[in-house]
Design an enzyme around this catalytic site. Structure first.
Site, PDB file in Angstrom:
ATOM      1  CB  THR A  20      38.958  42.712  43.826  1.00 24.24           C
ATOM      2  OG1 THR A  20      39.536  44.017  44.027  1.00 24.24           O
ATOM      3  CG2 THR A  20      37.451  42.854  43.841  1.00 24.24           C
ATOM      4  CB  SER A 243      44.762  47.630  39.594  1.00 24.95           C
ATOM      5  OG  SER A 243      45.688  46.978  38.754  1.00 24.95           O
ATOM      6  CE  LYS A 244      42.764  42.101  40.927  1.00 26.64           C
ATOM      7  NZ  LYS A 244      41.547  41.451  41.041  1.00 26.64           N
ATOM      8  NE  ARG A 245      47.196  46.086  35.695  1.00 25.88           N
ATOM      9  CZ  ARG A 245      47.929  46.978  35.034  1.00 25.88           C
ATOM     10  NH1 ARG A 245      49.161  46.703  34.694  1.00 25.88           N
ATOM     11  NH2 ARG A 245      47.420  48.137  34.708  1.00 25.88           N
ATOM     12  CG  HIS A 246      50.381  48.532  39.341  1.00 26.87           C
ATOM     13  ND1 HIS A 246      49.111  48.821  38.916  1.00 26.87           N
ATOM     14  CD2 HIS A 246      51.172  48.580  38.245  1.00 26.87           C
ATOM     15  CE1 HIS A 246      49.130  49.059  37.622  1.00 26.87           C
ATOM     16  NE2 HIS A 246      50.356  48.915  37.184  1.00 26.87           N
TER      17      HIS A 246
END
Ligand code: GLU
Length: 310
Positions: A20, A243-246
């Site tokens: 994702t 999460s990926k936003r990090h």
């Protein structure tokens, strides 16, 4: 049973990222922990791409994850399993449960479930059993649910110790095939781990609350569950789950080394000083021989990372 000693070459561990987004620090921690514990036992380590939830899959993310894992020096055994190519296996598993009359079609919408839930469970509203004894007149089948019952599920987590969950009051009959036709994570993960002969599941503590459901499913397939060890959750500086936003590590050897080192540090492992400037691959080699689950802290925490995405 302890997960490390004595060496158990029959150990089969695995890492099962969802594509994702790129590999974020939380997933890297699961990769390092599962890898080192499988290798330290002298066992195999499998890789599975959990790309079933197609609306959430990001094009290119699986390749990016594989590139990062390879560049870090992870080596996996056998072919990568792609869940999106295993729909027949999940369907066959569902049919086995149907033959045993353990599943039923459910015609409830999310709104109806929320409205009819007598109380909130561990993971949202508990299914109230509306369609359990047959679809009420006028309702069309939407999802397929597993009938849960019996006693509380108890297991010993390799880090968190004894855990128990009463599925009836905490979750209720849970979904195995969603209203959008997608097989649920809970079913796919058990079918895959079972068919691949996985004996130890090492992953993030956010999945601790799914484990009782998975153990229950193993029982439905007349199979003993694997051993579980859940690693502490990595938190962003704002206290949210990472999460990926990090951000994800870039492909530079220096970044990868920095991230893998931070993962070992996060997991309480004391890397020897002579590995100070060693590449990621060497750190993993050290972990394969010395990783000590006794040093892994229980508490979720913020890792020592430079937070701007590298
Ligand atoms: N695909 C899940 C994730 O990326 C992990 C599932 C598992 O390890 O059981 O969070």
């Amino acid at each position: 049973m302890p997960l490390t000693q004595p060496p158990q070459p029959s150990t089969v561990g695995r890492f099962a990222p969802s594509p994702t987004g790129p590999l974020h620090f939380g997933s890297l921690v699961a990769a390092v922990g599962s890898y080192c514990l499988a290798r330290r036992a002298g066992g195999r380590w499998l890789l599975r791409m959990e790309d079933l939830d197609t609306p959430r899959v990001v094009p290119g993310a699986a390749d990016a994850i594989l590139r990062t894992l390879q560049a870090c020096g992870f080596t996996w055994d056998g072919e990568i399993v792609w869940q999106s190519r295993r729909l027949e296996a999940y369907q066959a598993a569902l049919e086995r449960l149907q033959e045993k009359q353990l599943v039923f079609p459910c015609g409830c919408s999310r709104q109806e479930i929320v409205a009819s839930a007598p109380h909130a469970g561990d993971e949202g509203p508990v299914y109230s059993g509306t369609c359990r004894s047959g679809l009420p007149t006028g309702k069309q089948s939407r999802s397929v649910r597993l009938r849960v019952g019996g006693s509380t599920v108890c297991f010993r987590d390799g880090l968190f110790g004894p855990v128990e969950q009463d599925l009836v009051t905490a979750v209720g009959d849970f979904v195995l095939k969603r209203a959008d036709g997608i097989f649920a994570y809970q079913l796919a993960v058990v079918v895959d781990d079972l068919e691949s002969g996985v004996t130890q599941v090492v992953r993030g503590a956010d999945l601790l609350s799914s484990t009782a459901r998975q153990i229950y499913l193993y029982g439905c397939f007349d199979h003993a569950p694997p051993h579980y060890l859940h690693l502490p959750l990595a938190l962003a500086p704002d206290g949210q789950k990472i999460s990926k936003r990090h951000g994800a590590p870039s492909a530079s050897a220096q970044d990868l080394q920095h991230w893998v080192r931070a993962a070992f540090d996060f997991l309480g492992q004391q890397l020897p000083g002579d590995l100070d400037s060693a590449p990621a691959e060497e750190l993993l080699g050290w972990g394969s021989a010395h990783f000590d689950p006794g040093q892994v802290p229980l508490q979720a925490k913020t890792p020592g990372l430079a937070w701007e995405a590298p």
